[in-house]
Design an enzyme around this catalytic site. Structure first.
Site, PDB file in Angstrom:
ATOM      1  N   ASP A  53      38.462  46.328  32.399  1.00 32.28           N
ATOM      2  CA  ASP A  53      39.443  45.254  32.601  1.00 32.28           C
ATOM      3  C   ASP A  53      39.194  44.086  31.650  1.00 32.28           C
ATOM      4  OD1 ASP A  53      41.655  44.129  33.739  1.00 32.28           O
ATOM      5  OD2 ASP A  53      40.630  43.395  35.540  1.00 32.28           O
ATOM      6  N   GLY A  54      40.276  43.445  31.249  1.00 31.78           N
ATOM      7  CA  GLY A  54      40.165  42.222  30.455  1.00 31.78           C
ATOM      8  C   GLY A  54      40.770  42.305  29.061  1.00 31.78           C
ATOM      9  N   HIS A  99      44.316  46.008  23.833  1.00 40.24           N
ATOM     10  CA  HIS A  99      44.107  47.391  24.282  1.00 40.24           C
ATOM     11  C   HIS A  99      43.472  48.229  23.168  1.00 40.24           C
ATOM     12  CE1 HIS A  99      45.997  46.644  28.050  1.00 40.24           C
ATOM     13  NE2 HIS A  99      47.212  46.459  27.568  1.00 40.24           N
ATOM     14  N   GLU A 103      49.834  51.752  39.384  1.00 42.27           N
ATOM     15  CA  GLU A 103      50.517  50.455  39.459  1.00 42.27           C
ATOM     16  C   GLU A 103      50.805  49.867  38.074  1.00 42.27           C
ATOM     17  OE1 GLU A 103      47.741  51.129  41.498  1.00 42.27           O
ATOM     18  OE2 GLU A 103      49.129  51.621  43.117  1.00 42.27           O
ATOM     19  N   TRP A 133      52.509  50.938  35.730  1.00 50.25           N
ATOM     20  CA  TRP A 133      53.904  51.111  35.282  1.00 50.25           C
ATOM     21  C   TRP A 133      54.699  49.836  35.487  1.00 50.25           C
ATOM     22  CZ3 TRP A 133      54.490  55.370  32.541  1.00 50.25           C
ATOM     23  CH2 TRP A 133      53.748  56.513  32.851  1.00 50.25           C
ATOM     24  N   LEU A 148      28.297  65.774  28.869  1.00 62.61           N
ATOM     25  CA  LEU A 148      28.891  64.735  29.718  1.00 62.61           C
ATOM     26  C   LEU A 148      30.245  65.172  30.268  1.00 62.61           C
ATOM     27  CD1 LEU A 148      29.062  61.646  30.606  1.00 62.61           C
ATOM     28  CD2 LEU A 148      30.332  61.315  28.474  1.00 62.61           C
TER      29      LEU A 148
HETATM   30  C1  IPE Z   1      42.896  48.133  36.931  1.00 56.55           C
HETATM   31  O1  IPE Z   1      43.104  46.963  36.249  1.00 56.55           O
HETATM   32  C2  IPE Z   1      43.455  49.306  36.173  1.00 56.55           C
HETATM   33  C3  IPE Z   1      42.802  49.636  34.923  1.00 56.55           C
HETATM   34  C4  IPE Z   1      41.751  49.035  34.404  1.00 56.55           C
HETATM   35  C5  IPE Z   1      43.365  50.756  34.227  1.00 56.55           C
HETATM   36  P1  IPE Z   1      44.367  46.020  36.527  1.00 56.55           P
HETATM   37  O2  IPE Z   1      44.233  44.874  35.595  1.00 56.55           O
HETATM   38  O3  IPE Z   1      45.619  46.810  36.470  1.00 56.55           O
HETATM   39  O4  IPE Z   1      44.134  45.586  38.044  1.00 56.55           O
HETATM   40  P2  IPE Z   1      44.629  44.307  38.832  1.00 56.55           P
HETATM   41  O5  IPE Z   1      46.126  44.287  38.707  1.00 56.55           O
HETATM   42  O6  IPE Z   1      44.002  43.128  38.189  1.00 56.55           O
HETATM   43  O7  IPE Z   1      44.156  44.516  40.233  1.00 56.55           O
HETATM   44  C1  IPE Z   2      42.753  46.568  31.382  1.00 60.64           C
HETATM   45  O1  IPE Z   2      43.042  45.361  30.760  1.00 60.64           O
HETATM   46  C2  IPE Z   2      43.475  47.714  30.763  1.00 60.64           C
HETATM   47  C3  IPE Z   2      44.561  48.271  31.566  1.00 60.64           C
HETATM   48  C4  IPE Z   2      44.912  47.887  32.764  1.00 60.64           C
HETATM   49  C5  IPE Z   2      45.297  49.364  30.975  1.00 60.64           C
HETATM   50  P1  IPE Z   2      44.205  44.403  31.284  1.00 60.64           P
HETATM   51  O2  IPE Z   2      45.410  44.632  30.450  1.00 60.64           O
HETATM   52  O3  IPE Z   2      44.381  44.555  32.737  1.00 60.64           O
HETATM   53  O4  IPE Z   2      43.569  43.002  30.937  1.00 60.64           O
HETATM   54  P2  IPE Z   2      43.803  41.637  31.731  1.00 60.64           P
HETATM   55  O5  IPE Z   2      43.368  41.868  33.142  1.00 60.64           O
HETATM   56  O6  IPE Z   2      45.256  41.326  31.638  1.00 60.64           O
HETATM   57  O7  IPE Z   2      42.941  40.658  31.005  1.00 60.64           O
HETATM   58 MG    MG Z   3      43.588  43.524  34.324  1.00 58.39          MG
END
Ligand code: IPE
Ligand code: IPE
Ligand code: MG
Length: 239
Positions: free
Chosen positions: A17-18, A34, A64, A66, A128
């Site tokens: 995430d992030g 990404h 989610e 999508w 792995l």
């Molecule tokens: C969870 O991250 C899904 C992935 C890392 C693929 P999100 O960024 O979608 O989750 P929420 O919306 O912050 O809970």
């Molecule tokens: C996680 O990064 C990757 C996916 C959910 C595909 P985010 O796109 O959720 O990054 P933030 O949470 O907006 O920083």
């Molecule tokens: Mg996120």
């Protein structure tokens, strides 16, 4: 490099995430966040394979996700295709076995074909086990398993009393794999976001503040070292 005798988790799961916040910090389009995230993923997979992790589960796209804008979803789908096309030979050479967690039927055709081809090509590898969660949702996974069991009961092939953990687990995407030992979510968010809810029952949880594109093998090595110091009790008494 880590010592082989240190206690290593068998199954590591990562909520990557992030990427969006990283892009914003650098005044870049979200797609570039990404893209940078895929570079991190590549390095973490290589490291996990080198140190001898058995199973690595990476959350790449949730059921989610999508809900995001069309261009962002399109950018993610393009990256998924690019990843499978460019990495498959190296992964295969390193004996990595790829498994997709999630409903691949709902993926666009090119992506679906690419991920199925990757699973097929690597299915006999003994290195792995790399799980990539794509269009994955834990509730959806659990409901599918429940539906399949109900169908077996309805067909007269199963008695309700025969439903046990083993029968249930055999119907999850992670069938045959150990439970998650260590769950890492980057970016300082403290939630599971529908990832492996059943399999994480006794996982050790870690929430490093670093954004996924900034997560390095050093961070990963630190998490593995910290895991070795955790006292896992499974409801029992500390020894
Ligand atoms: C969870 O991250 C899904 C992935 C890392 C693929 P999100 O960024 O979608 O989750 P929420 O919306 O912050 O809970
Ligand atoms: C996680 O990064 C990757 C996916 C959910 C595909 P985010 O796109 O959720 O990054 P933030 O949470 O907006 O920083
Ligand atoms: Mg996120």
């Amino acid at each position: 490099m880590r010592q082989k005798n240190e206690q290593l988790p068998r199954h590591v799961a990562i909520i990557m995430d992030g990427n969006g916040r990283w892009a914003k910090q650098h005044s870049l389009a979200v797609a570039l966040g990404h893209r940078k995230g895929v570079e991190t993923l590549r390095e973490i997979v290589r490291y996990a394979s080198d140190v001898g992790i058995e199973v690595l589960s990476l959350y790449a796209f949730s059921t989610e996700n999508w809900r995001r804008s069309k261009p962002e979803v399109a950018a993610l789908m393009a990256l998924i295709l690019e990843f499978f096309r460019s990495e498959i030979d190296e992964l295969h050479a390193n004996r990595v076995r790829i498994r997709i967690l999630g409903d691949t039927d709902a993926l666009p055709g090119l992506q679906r074909d690419a991920v199925h081809a990757a699973e097929q090509k690597t299915k006999d590898n003994d290195g792995l086990q790399l799980n990539i969660a794509l269009n994955y949702g834990s509730r959806d996974e659990i409901l599918r398993a429940v539906r399949a069991l109900a169908q077996q009961v309805k067909n007269g092939n199963l008695q309700p009393e025969q439903i046990d953990a083993a029968r249930f687990e055999a119907l999850l995407y992670t069938a045959g794999q150990p439970d998650v030992d260590l769950l890492i979510r980057t970016s300082g968010e403290y939630r599971l976001s529908n990832f492996l809810l059943y399999q994480n029952a006794y996982a050790e949880l870690m929430f490093p503040e670093v954004l996924w594109p900034d997560f390095t093998v050093q961070h990963f090595a630190q998490a593995l070292a910290d895991f070795g110091k955790r006292d896992r009790r499974y409801g029992g008494r500390a020894t």
